[in-house]
Design a protein around this motif. Structure first.
Motif, short mmCIF file in Angstrom:
data_model
loop_
_atom_site.label_atom_id
_atom_site.label_comp_id
_atom_site.label_asym_id
_atom_site.label_seq_id
_atom_site.Cartn_x
_atom_site.Cartn_y
_atom_site.Cartn_z
N ARG A 74 -44.60 -23.25 7.98
CA ARG A 74 -43.44 -22.56 7.79
C ARG A 74 -43.26 -21.88 9.48
N SER A 75 -44.52 -21.72 10.06
CA SER A 75 -44.43 -20.81 11.54
C SER A 75 -45.71 -21.44 12.36
N ALA A 76 -45.58 -21.00 13.65
CA ALA A 76 -46.65 -21.39 14.48
C ALA A 76 -48.11 -20.87 14.09
N ARG A 77 -47.85 -19.48 13.31
CA ARG A 77 -49.04 -18.96 12.80
C ARG A 77 -49.81 -19.74 11.40
N ALA A 78 -49.09 -20.18 10.70
CA ALA A 78 -49.19 -21.01 9.55
C ALA A 78 -49.87 -22.42 9.83
N THR A 79 -49.04 -22.96 10.87
CA THR A 79 -49.72 -24.42 11.37
C THR A 79 -50.81 -24.31 12.12
N ILE A 80 -51.16 -23.23 12.77
CA ILE A 80 -52.48 -23.37 13.67
C ILE A 80 -53.59 -22.85 12.51
N ARG A 81 -53.28 -22.13 11.58
CA ARG A 81 -54.35 -21.87 10.60
C ARG A 81 -54.55 -22.97 9.50
N THR A 82 -53.42 -23.57 9.26
CA THR A 82 -53.93 -24.56 8.27
C THR A 82 -54.59 -25.69 9.14
N ALA A 101 -54.78 -32.87 5.63
CA ALA A 101 -53.74 -31.56 5.78
C ALA A 101 -53.71 -31.34 7.42
N ALA A 102 -54.80 -31.57 8.20
CA ALA A 102 -54.53 -31.13 9.36
C ALA A 102 -53.80 -32.32 10.23
N VAL A 103 -54.04 -33.51 9.81
CA VAL A 103 -53.09 -34.50 10.49
C VAL A 103 -51.60 -34.20 10.28
N ALA A 104 -51.41 -33.58 9.04
CA ALA A 104 -49.88 -33.36 8.67
C ALA A 104 -49.54 -32.17 9.70
N CYS A 105 -50.15 -31.44 10.23
CA CYS A 105 -49.66 -30.55 11.28
C CYS A 105 -49.28 -31.24 12.55
N LEU A 106 -49.59 -32.24 12.81
CA LEU A 106 -49.07 -33.07 14.00
C LEU A 106 -47.69 -33.76 13.95
N ASP A 107 -46.89 -33.86 15.05
CA ASP A 107 -45.73 -34.67 14.98
C ASP A 107 -46.06 -35.90 15.59
N LEU A 108 -46.27 -36.91 14.85
CA LEU A 108 -46.90 -37.98 14.89
C LEU A 108 -45.40 -39.26 15.07
N SER A 109 -44.31 -38.57 15.35
CA SER A 109 -43.27 -39.42 15.48
C SER A 109 -43.14 -40.32 16.60
N SER A 110 -43.88 -39.96 17.81
CA SER A 110 -44.13 -41.08 18.94
C SER A 110 -45.04 -42.10 18.79
N VAL A 111 -45.97 -41.83 17.88
CA VAL A 111 -47.06 -42.92 17.35
C VAL A 111 -46.37 -43.97 16.60
N ASP A 162 -49.47 -29.78 28.12
CA ASP A 162 -49.22 -28.45 27.22
C ASP A 162 -49.80 -28.71 25.77
N ILE A 163 -50.30 -27.61 25.20
CA ILE A 163 -50.41 -27.73 23.73
C ILE A 163 -49.16 -26.58 23.16
N VAL A 164 -48.17 -27.06 22.25
CA VAL A 164 -47.02 -26.49 21.89
C VAL A 164 -46.95 -26.50 20.66
N ILE A 165 -46.58 -25.48 19.62
CA ILE A 165 -46.18 -25.65 18.19
C ILE A 165 -44.91 -25.46 18.43
N GLY A 166 -44.00 -26.32 17.73
CA GLY A 166 -42.60 -25.79 17.46
C GLY A 166 -42.12 -26.64 16.37
N PRO A 167 -40.91 -26.08 15.78
CA PRO A 167 -39.98 -26.69 14.71
C PRO A 167 -39.50 -27.78 14.79
N ASN A 168 -39.52 -28.72 14.16
CA ASN A 168 -38.75 -30.16 14.16
C ASN A 168 -37.51 -29.96 13.56
N ALA A 169 -36.80 -31.06 13.24
CA ALA A 169 -35.49 -31.03 12.84
C ALA A 169 -35.26 -30.68 11.68
#
Length: 607
Positions: A74-82, A101-111, A162-169
């Motif tokens: 739900r946020s950057a902190r929750a994602t990095i913790r997960t 669960a860690a893979v789910a934290c990656l935006d693999l839309s470019s893969v 860069d290593i960036v955590i951000g919201p998707n659509a």
């Protein structure tokens, strides 16, 4: 590795409906060409254009249509913790499934979708290794605002990564697609650096490729053209091993398959069994490559290309194997059809052979579309858009198809039948195919007739008639006396009665016509034979007996001649005989002579 192998094995049954081998190779090459620019540029898909550091937004959606955001992202902190907790837990329990669960934290839309399952865990492990070498994460310092700006954890100006955590659509906070694309570069930069104090839980041993790479000398880990040296070496070894496995698989399977076919009373020649097993080498090679590529650890873009080629190699082998199996089934059916008296089986065997192969090709196109990531529904919808043009272009093909069905259902003829199509086309049916029928004419030429023409054509099945009728006018010379004509006709009847291949109850023989230059005897009989060759033989035997009969009776056959008699005219004689000039007397004499002949005939009859 187990998950990847399992998914591939689950896809094999579907590949029984795959495309033509040539089409598969062409599409594989096109896929490789399409993906090659992305791999050369370091990307694995069509990355959306966006400002560096901002999340990858692929489309706008209203808040009403957004999917619920999981609390763990739900946020950057929750994602990095997960992400970190899942990676550490997977390492401690040595359970690769916990990495999901860690893979789910990656935006693999470019893969590429086909590579996400095989590369997602490796990317998660490498990203964890990079973070452990940059900084010890204090969760309290990470922003926890779901509506805040993207959180930039690290910026590397040297490699522009860069290593960036951000919201998707959908409002889900993930490591952005740009970050995922640069994981390989970041890992290469920080691999040789030590980890910061306090971090733990390395998942290197859970990745076959990373474990294999850690065992390689430093010299082989240097990057050459696109890949590291040890990866090129691994590909060469994989190719050689795949070839050996293909050869060994054919030799191992030949004996059991031959014995299995023999037990089922399929006495298939050994060369056909060997040809059947040749494509299995491609399948065995593909299976080995699926496992081996996982240990080589190719970059995602390159791995997509390799896996695409591997899948098409498997499809190539399975398509050829299916075609060879159909050839074996067709051979067995043809042998069994030859043992049965029915000819309908001989007609069905070639039709089955061609129809089965067409079905394999048709369903195989859908399989190739699925391999390329094209939805079968979309493919069928696309075909529906151009359906009108296809229908207009293929109307002859459809017509021939219905003609084939008509031949199969109505059975106007069978293999080996002598048929007459139209006015002058006569021959023996050799093969009924999916599109056309092959006819061997009596001149021994081979004519191919589209089955669509058989729907409206008049087909005379000469092979289905009960008898072969023979009718002839036997011309005798005019000097043949009536007694010899009677004897000749009676002799014809006796020849028919004594011939072994004639119908005895129906025949005709008698004086039929007083021709211009001959006395014509009508001779009609029927031969009880099935084929044209038998008919010719039986007719030859009967006609030879007719000629011999005429010779024994002194009866001569006439040919068109005209004899001119030059008679001198005697003025004292008006005519021959006692015929008067008046018409009434002429009629009386004609009736008297006819009555005399009738009286003689009555006296000659036995009582």
């Amino acid at each position: 590795m187990a998950s990847l192998s399992g998914s591939f094995m689950r896809s094999i049954p579907r590949s029984w409906s795959r495309a033509l081998a040539a089409l598969a190779v062409v599409i594989a090459a096109l896929g490789a060409v399409a993906l090659a620019p992305c791999s050369l540029l370091g990307g694995w898909g069509a990355a959306s254009a966006q400002v560096p550091g901002l999340p990858n937004v692929t489309g706008s959606s209203s808040t009403e249509t957004r999917k619920p955001v999981p609390p763990e992202r739900r946020s950057a902190r929750a994602t990095i913790r997960t992400f970190l907790d899942s990676a550490v837990a997977a390492s401690k329990e040595n359970n690769a499934e916990l990495l999901d669960a860690a893979v789910a934290c990656l935006d693999l839309s470019s893969v590429t979708p086909g590579a996400r399952a095989s590369t997602g865990r490796d990317l998660a492990i490498k990203l964890k290794e990079v973070i452990d070498r940059i900084e010890f994460i204090v969760y309290a310092k990470v922003p926890d605002d779901p509506n805040g700006p993207p959180w930039v954890f690290y910026h590397d100006a040297a490699i522009a990564a860069d290593i960036v955590i951000g919201p998707n659509a959908d409002g889900e906070w993930l490591f952005t697609s740009e970050t995922v694309q640069r994981i390989e570069d970041l890992y290469a930069r920080f691999e040789s650096m030590p980890k910061v104090a306090g971090v733990g839980g390395s998942g290197m041993d859970m990745s076959p490729a990373l474990w294999m790479r850690s065992k390689m000398p430093l010299e082989l880990r240097e990057k050459g053209f696109l890949l590291e040296h040890w990866q090129w070496l691994g590909l060469v070894i994989l190719v050689i091993a795949g070839w050996l496995v293909a050869v060994i698989a054919r030799f191992i399977l030949h004996g059991p398959v031959q014995r299995l076919l023999d037990r089922r009373d399929w006495r298939v020649p050994r060369d056909m069994v060997w040809r059947l097993l040749q494509p299995t080498g491609f399948v065995a090679m593909a299976l080995l490559w699926v496992i081996g590529v996982r240990w080589i650890g190719l970059p995602p873009g390159t791995q997509v290309i390799v896996m695409l080629v591997v899948k098409f190699m498997a499809a190539f082998g399975l398509v050829r194997g299916a075609f060879r199996f159909i050839d074996i089934v067709t051979w067995v059916l043809r042998v069994r059809a030859e043992r049965t008296p029915q000819k309908f089986d001989d007609l069905l065997v070639p039709f089955f052979d061609k129809t089965a192969k067409v079905v394999i090709v048709a369903i195989g196109i859908v399989f190739i579309a699925d391999v390329l990531g094209i939805s079968p529904t979309s493919l069928l919808a696309g075909l529906g858009i151009g359906g009108l043009a296809v229908a207009l272009a293929a109307q002859d093909t459809v017509k021939n198809l219905f003609g084939s069905l008509t031949v199969i259902l109505d059975r106007p003829f069978e293999i080996g039948d002598d048929i007459k199509i139209g006015a002058d086309l006569i021959g023996t049916v050799e093969e009924v195919g999916f599109r056309s029928t092959r006819l061997r004419t009596w001149d021994h030429t081979l004519i191919t007739i589209p089955n669509g023409n058989l729907i409206s054509a008049n087909v005379d099945n000469l092979g289905k008639r009960s008898y072969w009728r023979y009718r002839a006018l036997l011309s005798l010379t005019y000097d043949t006396p009536p007694a010899k004509i009677h004897a000749f006709c009676e002799g014809l009847r006796e020849l028919v009665q004594r011939h072994p291949e004639t119908r005895k109850e129906v025949m005709q023989a008698g004086l039929f016509e007083l021709g211009q230059s001959s006395l014509d005897v009508l001779f009609v009989c029927h031969f009880t034979v099935k084929t044209g060759a038998e008919h010719v033989k039986a007719r030859h035997e009967l006609l030879c007996d007719v000629v011999a009969l005429a010779d024994r009776l002194g009866v001569e056959f006439a040919f068109p001649t005209r004899t001119i008699h030059m008679v001198p005219i005697d003025p004292s004689t008006k005519g021959k005989g006692a015929t008067p000039e008046d018409g009434g007397e002429t009629d009386r004499i004609g009736r008297a002579e006819a009555l005399a002949l009738s009286t003689q005939a009555e006296v000659a009859k036995p009582e």
